[in-house]
Design an enzyme around this catalytic site. Sequence first.
Site, short mmCIF file in Angstrom:
data_model
loop_
_atom_site.label_atom_id
_atom_site.label_comp_id
_atom_site.label_asym_id
_atom_site.label_seq_id
_atom_site.Cartn_x
_atom_site.Cartn_y
_atom_site.Cartn_z
N LYS A 69 3.77 3.06 5.01
CA LYS A 69 4.78 3.03 3.95
C LYS A 69 6.15 3.50 4.26
O LYS A 69 6.85 2.75 3.97
CB LYS A 69 4.31 4.02 2.93
CG LYS A 69 2.95 3.71 2.10
CD LYS A 69 2.42 4.72 1.34
CE LYS A 69 1.06 4.11 1.02
NZ LYS A 69 0.18 5.18 0.16
N GLN A 113 0.17 11.36 -1.53
CA GLN A 113 -1.03 10.53 -0.78
C GLN A 113 -2.28 11.45 -1.07
O GLN A 113 -2.26 12.68 -0.96
CB GLN A 113 -0.60 10.66 0.74
CG GLN A 113 -1.58 9.58 1.68
CD GLN A 113 -1.66 8.26 1.14
OE1 GLN A 113 -0.49 7.91 0.97
NE2 GLN A 113 -2.68 7.79 1.26
N ASP A 136 2.21 4.55 -7.92
CA ASP A 136 0.80 4.42 -7.79
C ASP A 136 0.02 3.99 -8.81
O ASP A 136 -1.09 3.37 -8.61
CB ASP A 136 0.23 5.80 -7.19
CG ASP A 136 -0.15 5.68 -5.49
OD1 ASP A 136 -0.06 4.50 -5.00
OD2 ASP A 136 -0.06 6.78 -4.82
N1 GUN Z 1 -5.29 7.27 -0.69
C1 GUN Z 1 -6.05 6.04 -0.47
N2 GUN Z 1 -5.46 5.15 -1.05
C2 GUN Z 1 -4.39 5.61 -1.81
C3 GUN Z 1 -3.26 4.83 -2.47
O1 GUN Z 1 -3.33 3.68 -2.65
N3 GUN Z 1 -2.21 5.76 -2.93
C4 GUN Z 1 -2.22 7.35 -2.44
N4 GUN Z 1 -1.27 8.08 -2.95
N5 GUN Z 1 -3.30 7.77 -1.82
C5 GUN Z 1 -4.23 6.76 -1.44
#
Ligand code: GUN
Length: 296
Positions: A69, A113, A136
């Site tokens: 990211k 996350q 998200d």
């Molecule tokens: N953990 C696994 N996939 C994701 C996601 O798409 N976003 C976030 N924030 N955490 C994750």
Amino acid sequence: MLYHIYVLIRLNDRMMNLGQIIDVKGIVEKRKEALKLKIDKLNDRNIVPKLAVILASFDEASKIYVGKKKRLCEEFKILQEEYIYDENVTEDELLNLIDKLNNDDTVDGILIQLPLFKHLDEKKILNYIKPTKDVDGFHPVNLGNLVAGSKGIVSCTPKGIITILEDIGEDIKGKNAVVIGRSVIVGKSIAHLLLNKDATVTICHSKTKNLEYYTKNADILVVAVGIPKFIKSDIIKEGSVVIDVGINRVDGKVVGDVDTEDVLEKVKYVTSVPGGVGITTVLSLIENVADVASLR
Ligand code: GUN
């Protein structure tokens, strides 16, 4: 002799009928061009989008995702603030941080996350994010908008899947779509997106009886179960589109939930792992950040 000719014809048929692995990289490149233009326009308005990323776990995969990211933010000149915590972090500390970020007008998006350290209440923390900054799309307000078919922030993996289906020209309306997996992040969200696009949707999960009854009737099959090569050709429909959301590590290699080589003879399209849905997820995040920033 006749038998040999028959075999050759059959082999030829099968080669002609092979499905296609979707060129997700190509799709992502096209989306990147559109996104660059959008961000240029924001920069013209003196807006530089900013994303705040919170990492509160020692999960190795999470560290890799956060790194990806970060690199994409750099590519699109999106500002990024990282908040990294060890196991001593308290819920209050995180809630205070989110409160500060919610009220900071220079921050467009907040991303936590997942998973978090076990002692932290994931739902409580996610729900504390201001829905308009929830890039998200995990907040109940955004999930509610999705269910209602209203405008809101759509979570990244499901959003990426829809762009893949649209890019290959798959007409979703009236199709039988089967989603295996009922997580909020993927299964439930993609199911509602497909429903909003007029598919007839079935969600299957670990307690589903006679799974193949559903998968054999699926024009569109989305697989998010976390079991390596779980889906083989014998339980899918001829000419279907199969979207593999799995990311499993086996003997140091990343493999999906679908046995890609095995299903290729039967599908119209299938996504690969790696190089499939995963690369659209991160791009969807940056798109969400840019969309939020454009509302400033
Ligand atoms: N953990 C696994 N996939 C994701 C996601 O798409 N976003 C976030 N924030 N955490 C994750």
